[in-house]
Scaffold this active site. Structure first.
Site, PDB file in Angstrom:
ATOM      1  CG  HIS A 100      -2.200  -0.806   0.891  1.00 11.12           C
ATOM      2  ND1 HIS A 100      -2.579  -1.896   1.627  1.00 11.12           N
ATOM      3  CD2 HIS A 100      -3.111  -0.685  -0.103  1.00 11.12           C
ATOM      4  CE1 HIS A 100      -3.683  -2.397   1.101  1.00 11.12           C
ATOM      5  NE2 HIS A 100      -4.032  -1.690   0.059  1.00 11.12           N
ATOM      6  CG  ASP A 165      -8.245   7.799   8.224  1.00  9.29           C
ATOM      7  OD1 ASP A 165      -8.465   7.884   9.444  1.00  9.29           O
ATOM      8  OD2 ASP A 165      -7.888   8.764   7.522  1.00  9.29           O
ATOM      9  CD  GLU A 280      -9.134  11.236  10.262  1.00  3.29           C
ATOM     10  OE1 GLU A 280      -9.462  11.525   9.093  1.00  3.29           O
ATOM     11  OE2 GLU A 280      -8.477  10.217  10.556  1.00  3.29           O
TER      12      GLU A 280
HETATM   13  P1  FAD Z   1       3.847  -1.942   2.494  1.00  3.77           P
HETATM   14  O1  FAD Z   1       3.487  -0.858   1.583  1.00  3.77           O
HETATM   15  O2  FAD Z   1       3.861  -3.297   1.924  1.00  3.77           O
HETATM   16  O3  FAD Z   1       5.273  -1.635   3.170  1.00  3.77           O
HETATM   17  C1  FAD Z   1       5.595  -0.336   3.619  1.00  3.77           C
HETATM   18  C2  FAD Z   1       7.050  -0.255   4.080  1.00  3.77           C
HETATM   19  O4  FAD Z   1       7.202  -0.975   5.277  1.00  3.77           O
HETATM   20  C3  FAD Z   1       8.052  -0.855   3.105  1.00  3.77           C
HETATM   21  O5  FAD Z   1       9.265  -0.176   3.199  1.00  3.77           O
HETATM   22  C4  FAD Z   1       8.184  -2.272   3.592  1.00  3.77           C
HETATM   23  O6  FAD Z   1       9.413  -2.838   3.215  1.00  3.77           O
HETATM   24  C5  FAD Z   1       8.055  -2.084   5.095  1.00  3.77           C
HETATM   25  N1  FAD Z   1       7.411  -3.205   5.742  1.00  3.77           N
HETATM   26  C6  FAD Z   1       6.258  -3.838   5.402  1.00  3.77           C
HETATM   27  N2  FAD Z   1       5.988  -4.788   6.285  1.00  3.77           N
HETATM   28  C7  FAD Z   1       6.974  -4.753   7.202  1.00  3.77           C
HETATM   29  C8  FAD Z   1       7.256  -5.508   8.361  1.00  3.77           C
HETATM   30  N3  FAD Z   1       6.468  -6.490   8.774  1.00  3.77           N
HETATM   31  N4  FAD Z   1       8.372  -5.202   9.063  1.00  3.77           N
HETATM   32  C9  FAD Z   1       9.200  -4.206   8.682  1.00  3.77           C
HETATM   33  N5  FAD Z   1       8.995  -3.481   7.576  1.00  3.77           N
HETATM   34  C10 FAD Z   1       7.874  -3.749   6.864  1.00  3.77           C
HETATM   35  N6  FAD Z   1      -1.454   5.246   6.949  1.00  3.77           N
HETATM   36  C11 FAD Z   1      -1.788   5.794   8.121  1.00  3.77           C
HETATM   37  O7  FAD Z   1      -0.952   5.963   8.998  1.00  3.77           O
HETATM   38  N7  FAD Z   1      -3.073   6.177   8.365  1.00  3.77           N
HETATM   39  C12 FAD Z   1      -4.068   5.989   7.466  1.00  3.77           C
HETATM   40  O8  FAD Z   1      -5.196   6.328   7.729  1.00  3.77           O
HETATM   41  C13 FAD Z   1      -3.739   5.388   6.226  1.00  3.77           C
HETATM   42  N8  FAD Z   1      -4.692   5.164   5.309  1.00  3.77           N
HETATM   43  C14 FAD Z   1      -4.363   4.555   4.141  1.00  3.77           C
HETATM   44  C15 FAD Z   1      -5.363   4.294   3.215  1.00  3.77           C
HETATM   45  C16 FAD Z   1      -5.067   3.660   2.031  1.00  3.77           C
HETATM   46  C17 FAD Z   1      -6.162   3.373   1.057  1.00  3.77           C
HETATM   47  C18 FAD Z   1      -3.730   3.317   1.743  1.00  3.77           C
HETATM   48  C19 FAD Z   1      -3.378   2.671   0.454  1.00  3.77           C
HETATM   49  C20 FAD Z   1      -2.718   3.584   2.641  1.00  3.77           C
HETATM   50  C21 FAD Z   1      -3.030   4.210   3.855  1.00  3.77           C
HETATM   51  N9  FAD Z   1      -2.052   4.499   4.797  1.00  3.77           N
HETATM   52  C22 FAD Z   1      -2.392   5.047   6.000  1.00  3.77           C
HETATM   53  C23 FAD Z   1      -0.631   4.277   4.499  1.00  3.77           C
HETATM   54  C24 FAD Z   1      -0.115   2.983   5.068  1.00  3.77           C
HETATM   55  O9  FAD Z   1       0.123   3.103   6.448  1.00  3.77           O
HETATM   56  C25 FAD Z   1       1.179   2.630   4.364  1.00  3.77           C
HETATM   57  O10 FAD Z   1       0.901   2.360   3.025  1.00  3.77           O
HETATM   58  C26 FAD Z   1       1.909   1.507   5.027  1.00  3.77           C
HETATM   59  O11 FAD Z   1       3.063   1.307   4.272  1.00  3.77           O
HETATM   60  C27 FAD Z   1       1.137   0.214   5.207  1.00  3.77           C
HETATM   61  O12 FAD Z   1       0.907  -0.468   4.034  1.00  3.77           O
HETATM   62  P2  FAD Z   1       1.318  -1.997   3.859  1.00  3.77           P
HETATM   63  O13 FAD Z   1       0.966  -2.741   5.086  1.00  3.77           O
HETATM   64  O14 FAD Z   1       0.743  -2.455   2.586  1.00  3.77           O
HETATM   65  O15 FAD Z   1       2.918  -1.900   3.781  1.00  3.77           O
END
Ligand code: FAD
Length: 533
Positions: A100, A165, A280
């Protein structure tokens, strides 16, 4: 996933022995793939998928990993990291939650992407979400989605306190950033709500850490952008769960009234203190097209109000502000509906919104927390979810938020017809921990999150929105508004050091990197470090 974990781990460790200098890193990865029974995958579909993300604007070829790794237990991840660490040419390894990210942060160009979800797909994965009712905590695997954490805890009448969110994000992914939403003013970001972590460091060491044990690694990993280790388990404190939510949206004709009211609601003092569990806000720079593009928004402001709201928008010079609040009640908690109604009455009397523009809904706690999912499904059905998302989120000190509003909402973005929300809401700095890796404004007690979360739907949108983002950054620089990026992205280490971290924080970040990932293996997609350090 047919081999048991020990056998597979041994196999990986064997393969990890240093290779001759003539063997390229890619060959090394291929050997792992050939000999680990489908746990390493190098086929084009898998690597292409692992190189894309929600942002949708990463060059697929440039960022493509050589392989995707599907671990069945944390020890597999440790073995992979030891393999890279022991190699003559350490290859990049990145955990991928759901991808994400919006700027390729979860990719591992030329290296290995760890598909975290596979930890939860093994035959008996029930232990990856384990609630302790007596201890009031949940042990959640780093790959778990927050929505699943919610459901697993509600069974026991319990819930985490701090959310994002959108709940279809992984625990490890949000804890690597901060994890923020409208509860953060009271409880802090998600990283302030963790008792303990299991982390696999860049050297392949598996460490359990907390504020009491290996505190430096604990602090490094929280908000650490994946630089110090892969989080495989987080222990999250729980509280009694409410059943329902009075959910309020109030319209404002100007930023000063909105932010003034938001600050009264998040303050620990005064008549409005403690009335809301969630605060918010958003900016409607182009009300009509927003209504047209986001059906879930118009359902909050029923159609019958469209003309009235449009008239208010005209009066306000085209830009409307919306305060969003929520008060929890019922369930295992001790707040009654009558108590919440009283709080709402006080709030609606005291706040300075445009009279006649208060909209209240009563929904279940689950529906409220998982509210973005409805919007996602609508956008998916309309074919506009999997589009580029050039998102830009900043933390802005309280003293400059009105300057930011004037220059950006009434200036840079004013006539920019675009789909997607623009969020604005305040946090209390005291709820953040400066020892952790997450960067936030340090001087003032209150700072704002401003998220410009837009979707590039039509041809040319992406280019235009990137240009607008650059204008926003330029405007802040010229106006001397200190902006800290959340979910940050910079192209060069110099920018990370000077613009994001600043001297003291950068030095600490580098020291921690040398300690926990000295070969710069982890999360290279963030573009902070390269090998050698
Ligand atoms: P990824 O995108 O897969 O990874 C993000 C980063 O973290 C990368 O560098 C990855 O290598 C690293 N990573 C992933 N997993 C781990 C792990 N287990 N250990 C160590 N490193 C790791 N964020 C907010 O704070 N508040 C919100 O309200 C919010 N709303 C969102 C809504 C949407 C629709 C989207 C798409 C994103 C939103 N986000 C929000 C952002 C979100 O927190 C980030 O995208 C975050 O990276 C989590 O996504 P992911 O779990 O898919 O991680």
């Amino acid at each position: 996933f047919v081999l048991n974990c020990t056998i597979k781990t041994t196999l990986l460790a064997t393969l990890a022995s240093p290779t001759t200098s003539s063997t390229s890193v890619i060959d090394e990865i291929r050997v792992l793939a050939d000999t680990t029974s489908g746990r390493i995958c190098t086929d084009a579909d898998a690597t292409a998928l692992a190189s894309t993300d929600f942002g949708g604007n990463v060059s697929v070829v440039g960022a493509r990993p050589a392989a995707v790794f599907y671990p069945s237990c944390p020890a597999d991840i440790a073995a992979l990291l030891r393999a890279s660490s022991a190699s003559a040419s350490p290859f990049p390894v990145s955990a991928r939650g759901c991808g994400h990210s919006t700027r390729g942060q979860a990719t591992a160009p030329g290296g290995v992407v760890v598909d975290m979800a596979s930890l939860g797909r093994v035959a008996d994965s029930s232990g990856r979400l384990a609630v302790s009712v007596d201890g009031r905590y949940i042990d959640a695997g780093g790959e778990q989605l927050w929505v699943d954490v919610l459901h697993a805890t509600l069974v026991h009448g319990l819930t985490p306190r701090s959310w994002t969110d959108y709940l279809h994000l992984t625990v490890g992914g949000t804890l690597s950033n901060a994890g923020i939403s409208g509860q953060a003013f009271r409880h802090g970001p998600q990283i302030s709500n963790v008792h303990e972590l299991d982390v696999v460091t860049g050297t392949g060491e598996m460490v359990t850490c907390s504020k009491e044990k290996h505190a430096d690694l604990f602090d490094a990993a929280l908000g650490g952008l994946g630089q110090f280790g892969i989080i495989t388990r987080a222990r999250i404190p729980l509280t009694l769960a409410p059943a329902r939510v009075r959910w309020v949206r109030l319209l404002y004709a100007n930023a000063a009234a909105l932010t003034g009211d938001q600050e009264r609601l998040i303050s620990e003092h005064g008549a409005l203190a403690g009335l809301m569990d969630y605060v918010e806000g958003s900016v409607l720079t182009d009300y009509q097209s927003l209504i047209a593009s986001r059906p879930s928004l118009s359902s909050f402001f029923p159609d019958a109000n469209d003309a009235r709201v449009a008239a208010l928008a005209n009066e306000a010079g085209g830009v409307l502000y919306c305060l969003e609040g929520a008060a929890y009640y019922g369930g295992a908690g001790d707040t009654s509906a009558a108590h919440v109604d009283k709080a709402l009455e006080v709030m609606l009397r005291e706040l300075r919104y445009a009279r006649g523009f208060a909209f209240v809904q009563d929904v279940s706690y689950v529906k409220f927390l998982d509210r973005v999912r409805g919007g996602e499904l609508e956008l998916r059905a309309a074919g506009v979810w999997d589009v580029p998302h050039p998102w830009l989120t900043h933390f802005i000190p309280r003293s400059r938020i009105l300057d930011f509003a004037a220059g950006v909402f009434h200036g840079v973005l004013r006539h920019d017809r675009a789909m997607g929300p623009v969020l604005i809401y305040p946090m209390n700095r005291g709820k953040w921990d400066g020892g952790m890796s997450a960067v936030f404004p340090g001087e003032e007690e209150v700072f704002y999150t401003v998220g410009i979360l837009r979707s590039a739907v039509a041809d040319g949108d992406l280019h235009r929105m990137e240009a607008r983002n650059a204008e926003v950054v330029r405007f802040c620089e010229n106006a001397g508004i200190p902006c800290t990026q959340y979910l940050p992205h910079y192209e060069t280490q110099e920018e990370w050091a000077a613009r994001h971290f600043g001297p003291g924080r950068w030095d600490r970040f580098v020291q921690r990197k040398r300690k926990y990932d000295p070969k710069a293996i982890l999360s290279r997609g963030q573009r902070i470090f390269s090998y050698p350090l």
